[in-house]
Structure formats: C-alpha cells, structure tokens
Design an enzyme around this catalytic site. Structure first.
Site, PDB file in Angstrom:
ATOM      1  N   ARG A 171       0.841  -1.217   0.000  1.00  0.00           N
ATOM      2  CA  ARG A 171       0.000   0.000   0.000  1.00  0.00           C
ATOM      3  C   ARG A 171       0.871   1.261   0.000  1.00  0.00           C
ATOM      4  O   ARG A 171       0.571   2.249   0.683  1.00  0.00           O
ATOM      5  CB  ARG A 171      -0.933   0.033   1.224  1.00  0.00           C
ATOM      6  CG  ARG A 171      -1.978  -1.045   1.248  1.00  0.00           C
ATOM      7  CD  ARG A 171      -2.962  -0.938   0.075  1.00  0.00           C
ATOM      8  NE  ARG A 171      -4.060  -1.856   0.257  1.00  0.00           N
ATOM      9  CZ  ARG A 171      -4.020  -3.143  -0.051  1.00  0.00           C
ATOM     10  NH1 ARG A 171      -2.915  -3.656  -0.573  1.00  0.00           N
ATOM     11  NH2 ARG A 171      -5.067  -3.909   0.137  1.00  0.00           N
ATOM     12  N   SER A 249     -10.089  -0.416   3.709  1.00  0.00           N
ATOM     13  CA  SER A 249      -9.360  -0.662   4.959  1.00  0.00           C
ATOM     14  C   SER A 249      -8.825   0.659   5.486  1.00  0.00           C
ATOM     15  O   SER A 249      -8.174   1.398   4.744  1.00  0.00           O
ATOM     16  CB  SER A 249      -8.172  -1.593   4.715  1.00  0.00           C
ATOM     17  OG  SER A 249      -8.604  -2.808   4.201  1.00  0.00           O
ATOM     18  N   GLU A 345      -4.191   3.856   6.398  1.00  0.00           N
ATOM     19  CA  GLU A 345      -3.928   3.636   4.973  1.00  0.00           C
ATOM     20  C   GLU A 345      -4.278   4.879   4.139  1.00  0.00           C
ATOM     21  O   GLU A 345      -3.512   5.264   3.260  1.00  0.00           O
ATOM     22  CB  GLU A 345      -4.733   2.406   4.510  1.00  0.00           C
ATOM     23  CG  GLU A 345      -4.215   1.811   3.233  1.00  0.00           C
ATOM     24  CD  GLU A 345      -5.163   0.779   2.657  1.00  0.00           C
ATOM     25  OE1 GLU A 345      -6.082   1.175   1.915  1.00  0.00           O
ATOM     26  OE2 GLU A 345      -4.986  -0.408   2.937  1.00  0.00           O
TER      27      GLU A 345
HETATM   28  N1  EPU Z   1     -10.997 -10.321  10.829  1.00  0.00           N
HETATM   29  C1  EPU Z   1     -11.631 -10.441  12.045  1.00  0.00           C
HETATM   30  N2  EPU Z   1     -12.501  -9.460  12.408  1.00  0.00           N
HETATM   31  C2  EPU Z   1     -12.766  -8.387  11.627  1.00  0.00           C
HETATM   32  C3  EPU Z   1     -12.114  -8.264  10.379  1.00  0.00           C
HETATM   33  C4  EPU Z   1     -11.224  -9.255  10.006  1.00  0.00           C
HETATM   34  O1  EPU Z   1     -11.416 -11.382  12.781  1.00  0.00           O
HETATM   35  O2  EPU Z   1     -13.567  -7.533  12.012  1.00  0.00           O
HETATM   36  C5  EPU Z   1     -10.094 -11.394  10.379  1.00  0.00           C
HETATM   37  C6  EPU Z   1     -10.754 -12.187   9.247  1.00  0.00           C
HETATM   38  O3  EPU Z   1     -11.549 -13.219   9.744  1.00  0.00           O
HETATM   39  C7  EPU Z   1      -9.576 -12.733   8.504  1.00  0.00           C
HETATM   40  C8  EPU Z   1      -8.516 -11.662   8.724  1.00  0.00           C
HETATM   41  O4  EPU Z   1      -8.929 -10.840   9.791  1.00  0.00           O
HETATM   42  O5  EPU Z   1      -9.119 -13.922   9.081  1.00  0.00           O
HETATM   43  C9  EPU Z   1      -8.235 -10.828   7.485  1.00  0.00           C
HETATM   44  O6  EPU Z   1      -9.443 -10.247   7.016  1.00  0.00           O
HETATM   45  P1  EPU Z   1      -9.741 -10.115   5.440  1.00  0.00           P
HETATM   46  O7  EPU Z   1      -9.480 -11.390   4.748  1.00  0.00           O
HETATM   47  O8  EPU Z   1     -11.091  -9.489   5.311  1.00  0.00           O
HETATM   48  O9  EPU Z   1      -8.627  -9.151   4.870  1.00  0.00           O
HETATM   49  P2  EPU Z   1      -7.953  -7.855   5.467  1.00  0.00           P
HETATM   50  O10 EPU Z   1      -6.564  -8.195   5.893  1.00  0.00           O
HETATM   51  O11 EPU Z   1      -8.832  -7.218   6.471  1.00  0.00           O
HETATM   52  C10 EPU Z   1      -6.876  -7.080   3.210  1.00  0.00           C
HETATM   53  C11 EPU Z   1      -6.736  -5.766   2.496  1.00  0.00           C
HETATM   54  C12 EPU Z   1      -8.010  -5.450   1.725  1.00  0.00           C
HETATM   55  C13 EPU Z   1      -8.255  -6.563   0.724  1.00  0.00           C
HETATM   56  C14 EPU Z   1      -8.370  -7.907   1.479  1.00  0.00           C
HETATM   57  C15 EPU Z   1      -8.472  -9.065   0.522  1.00  0.00           C
HETATM   58  C16 EPU Z   1      -5.224  -4.390   3.809  1.00  0.00           C
HETATM   59  C17 EPU Z   1      -5.088  -3.249   4.765  1.00  0.00           C
HETATM   60  N3  EPU Z   1      -6.458  -4.704   3.456  1.00  0.00           N
HETATM   61  O12 EPU Z   1      -7.900  -6.906   4.176  1.00  0.00           O
HETATM   62  O13 EPU Z   1      -7.796  -4.244   1.017  1.00  0.00           O
HETATM   63  O14 EPU Z   1      -9.427  -6.320  -0.029  1.00  0.00           O
HETATM   64  O15 EPU Z   1      -7.184  -8.116   2.286  1.00  0.00           O
HETATM   65  O16 EPU Z   1      -7.247  -9.263  -0.114  1.00  0.00           O
HETATM   66  O17 EPU Z   1      -4.230  -4.958   3.375  1.00  0.00           O
HETATM   67  C18 EPU Z   1      -8.064  -1.868   1.162  1.00  0.00           C
HETATM   68  O18 EPU Z   1      -6.837  -1.794   1.149  1.00  0.00           O
HETATM   69  O19 EPU Z   1      -8.802  -0.844   1.233  1.00  0.00           O
HETATM   70  C19 EPU Z   1      -8.683  -3.179   1.158  1.00  0.00           C
HETATM   71  C20 EPU Z   1     -10.004  -3.339   1.287  1.00  0.00           C
END
Ligand code: EPU
Length: 349
Positions: A171, A249, A345
């Site tokens: 990012r 995010s 971010e």
């Molecule tokens: N989780 C929780 N509780 C929550 C949210 C998440 O326990 O309230 C856990 C989920 O269960 C999962 C883990 O955290 O095990 C990761 O969550 P998720 O797969 O939704 O992905 P993320 O790490 O939250 C990242 C990117 C997103 C992207 C997704 C899919 C970043 C900061 N964010 O989110 O990017 O769409 O992976 O690849 O790297 C963005 O940058 O705006 C964005 C949406």
C-alpha cells in the site's frame, strides 16, 4: 491566442462531498478539471494557480477530508483505454488516469485480456491504483504494472516511470513518500500501462478464493468466475461506498517480528497472522481491532463497520474530525492491548 486560464475548466466553491468515497464534507476554493498533460501545464503557467499549493484528486477513495483543502484541487479526468502492444508473454493496455478502476478490470476481461480479475470492485480510479499500490485476493497493482506517465507539478515536464522508479511497497509507492526523492504532492499521474501475462493463470492462493473452490468444487476457475467470486466476496464483506461512505481498509496490516508474534499468540492464541518471506509476520489489523471490541462502535456519525472492523464508515453525516477521533481511539486501544501501532492507509487532509 487564448490565455492558459480560458482553456481550463475551473470551478469555485465546489463541494467535495460527492468527490470522496467517505462522503465527508469539505469545499474546494478552486477546483480545476485536468483532462490532459497540457491542462497541468496550463495550471502551472497561470499566475495565481501556478504558485498555489496543489491537491491531486482521483476517485477520492483513499482520502479523509478533515477540513477545506488549503490548495487548488486538481481533479484528474484524463480518459481513454486501448491495447498498446501484444507480446508473446503479455498484453500491454493503457488507461487514462481518470478511468474507473473497476471499469478497467471489467473492460479488459470483456476484451479477452484477463489478469486483473482478483482486483475487481476496488473503488477509485486507474490513476490512484499505483499511488497506493492497490491489492486484494493475492495480487497487487505492482504485479500487473508496466509503466506510467506523470507530470511534474513544479516543472510541468511529462515523465514516464517504470516499476522500479515507482518504488512499490505494501500500500505504498514513491507517490506517497514525502522524504528525499519522494513524489507526494509533486506529481500528477496521467496514464497507466498494465501488463497482463500470457498465458493467463488464475491466482487462487487466498483463503476466501480457496473456500469458493471447495464450496463449488470448481478447482480450475476461469477468469470470469474468479471475477464473479471476488465481486461476491467483497460485496459480502465490504460496504458499497455509494450506500455507506468509507475508504476501504482504514489501517494497514502491521508487520511484526517472529518474537512479537509468538508473544501475542501466547496470550491470544486466535491471532490471525501470515508468515512473510523474511521471517516476520503480517497480522490482520481487522482481527486486532475486533479483539478490542470495536465492531459497531461510533463517534458521532463515524462508525466501525459491523462486518469488518478494519473499515470505518460514515453513517450519514460524519465529519472528518469524527473519523480521526475514532481512528485515534482505535489506535490507542490496539496499542494498549497488543503493543502495536496501527498505521492509517488513507491520506488525511
Ligand atoms: N478479521 C476479524 N474481524 C474483523 C475483520 C477481520 O477477525 O472484524 C479477520 C478475518 O476473519 C480474517 C482476517 O482478519 O481472518 C483478514 O481479514 P480479510 O481477509 O477481510 O482481509 P484484510 O486483511 O482485512 C486485506 C486488504 C483489503 C483486501 C483484502 C483481501 C489491507 C489493509 N487490506 O484486508 O484491502 O481487499 O485483504 O485481499 O491490506 C483496502 O486496502 O482498502 C482493502 C479493502
């Protein structure tokens, strides 16, 4: 001959509410519609606009407006999309920076040039994509990047930058960096060229995608199927900015040492963590925030999204100050419990 200003489309006292995906209130004293490199040079040649600070606005999908920008807003509206080159190993396609990112993903797929499907439904413009090196479901922009054109906001010179010059990180890119050599606030991206590898291979190594494969029994999805899956996964997890203002995010997923990761797991065995090639671990910021009990909590009109704690939303009439107050409270509580500083971010103005 026309003066530079007569060829520019300039708006005064322009509300930015509809121009940022958070839907935060702010007003641009002066907003200039940029449709070409020449428009940027016209701004720079203008006696008043030329010397004023500039704020480059793309889709406004990674922005928190806490006040009226003390700058001339340059709204990037450079359009166009075409195939530049067909190589044995890739299609090279070029987009104007003002094109919608999701529109670009859908268009390449319709043309028979797959490769962007994992990045479907990301809000914002093509020009914003390299700035924060957008990423999702196992791919980031850098993996599909060929080069871009940008205009230097001081000299007015157009330059072409390759991936190395863009200094992509998680990012992050040279366009977000403020230190020596950084281009934050100094450059306006006008066109982006993407490289879509041939032959196409699906990128499937991501939990949500693997889950879909297991559910459907389709272990060899085509690009259209991956596109549909990613759209469905995002719609289930992330709020549509057209309905509920947000900037995706709100924090980056933090990276910690193996020792710190082990220490946290000792106390919180359910910590979501991913090993990195260098021995460190990336932690799910959403999990950390969720574990601190933030889901659904609010400050004024700003709230933590019920279904994904990493996303802050505008429940209708939030101000940027409320979003920041909420963000700071989250940072403090995550630091208090885990000793980890979450880094926002989006760009804060
Ligand atoms: N989780 C929780 N509780 C929550 C949210 C998440 O326990 O309230 C856990 C989920 O269960 C999962 C883990 O955290 O095990 C990761 O969550 P998720 O797969 O939704 O992905 P993320 O790490 O939250 C990242 C990117 C997103 C992207 C997704 C899919 C970043 C900061 N964010 O989110 O990017 O769409 O992976 O690849 O790297 C963005 O940058 O705006 C964005 C949406």
């Amino acid at each position: 001959m026309s003066s530079p200003a007569t060829l520019l489309e300039i708006s005064h006292g322009c509300s930015l509410r509809a121009l940022n995906s958070f839907g935060l209130p702010a007003t641009a004293g002066t907003l200039v519609h940029i449709r070409s490199d020449a428009d940027v040079r016209r701004v720079l040649d203008h006696p008043a606009l030329g010397i004023a600070p500039k704020l480059v606005l793309g889709g406004g999908s990674n922005l928190v407006l806490t006040r009226d920008p003390q700058a001339v807003v340059l709204q990037v509206e450079v359009m166009g999309r075409h195939l530049v080159e067909t190589r044995d190993d890739a299609w090279i396609v070029e987009f104007g920076a003002g094109e919608s990112w999701h529109g670009a993903v859908a268009w390449t797929l319709d043309q028979g040039w797959p490769g962007l499907e994992n990045l479907a439904l990301i809000p914002g413009t093509v020009g914003g994509a390299p700035v924060q090196n957008i990423g999702a479901y196992g791919i980031e922009l850098a993996d599909r990047f060929e080069s871009l054109d940008a205009v230097d906001l001081v000299t007015g010179r157009s330059v072409t930058l390759n991936a190395r010059a863009c200094a992509f990180g998680y990012r992050d890119s040279v366009f977000k960096q403020t230190g020596f050599g950084g281009l934050a606030g100094k450059s306006l991206v006008t066109r982006v060229r993407l490289r879509l590898p041939r032959p196409w291979q699906p990128v499937r190594a991501y939990l949500d995608i693997e889950r879909r494969m297991a559910e459907t029994g389709n272990l060899a999805p085509d690009a259209r199927t991956v596109f549909d899956w990613v759209c469905a996964i995002r719609r289930a997890k992330l709020p549509d900015p057209a309905l509920l203002g947000n900037a995706g995010s709100f924090f980056k997923n933090p990276v910690v040492s193996a020792e710190q990761c082990r220490d946290i797991i000792g106390r919180d065995p359910h910590l979501v963590h991913y090993p990195l090639a260098d021995g460190r671990f990336k932690l799910a910021a959403g999990w950390l925030i969720d574990a601190c009990g933030w889901r659904g909590k609010r400050v004024g009109g700003a709230a933590v999204y019920e279904r994904q704690a990493l996303v802050l939303v505008n429940q209708g009439n939030a101000t940027g100050a409320e979003v920041l107050t909420l963000a700071r409270a989250i940072q403090e509580s995550v630091y208090g419990r885990f000793g980890i500083r979450l880094e926002p971010e989006p760009v804060v103005v």
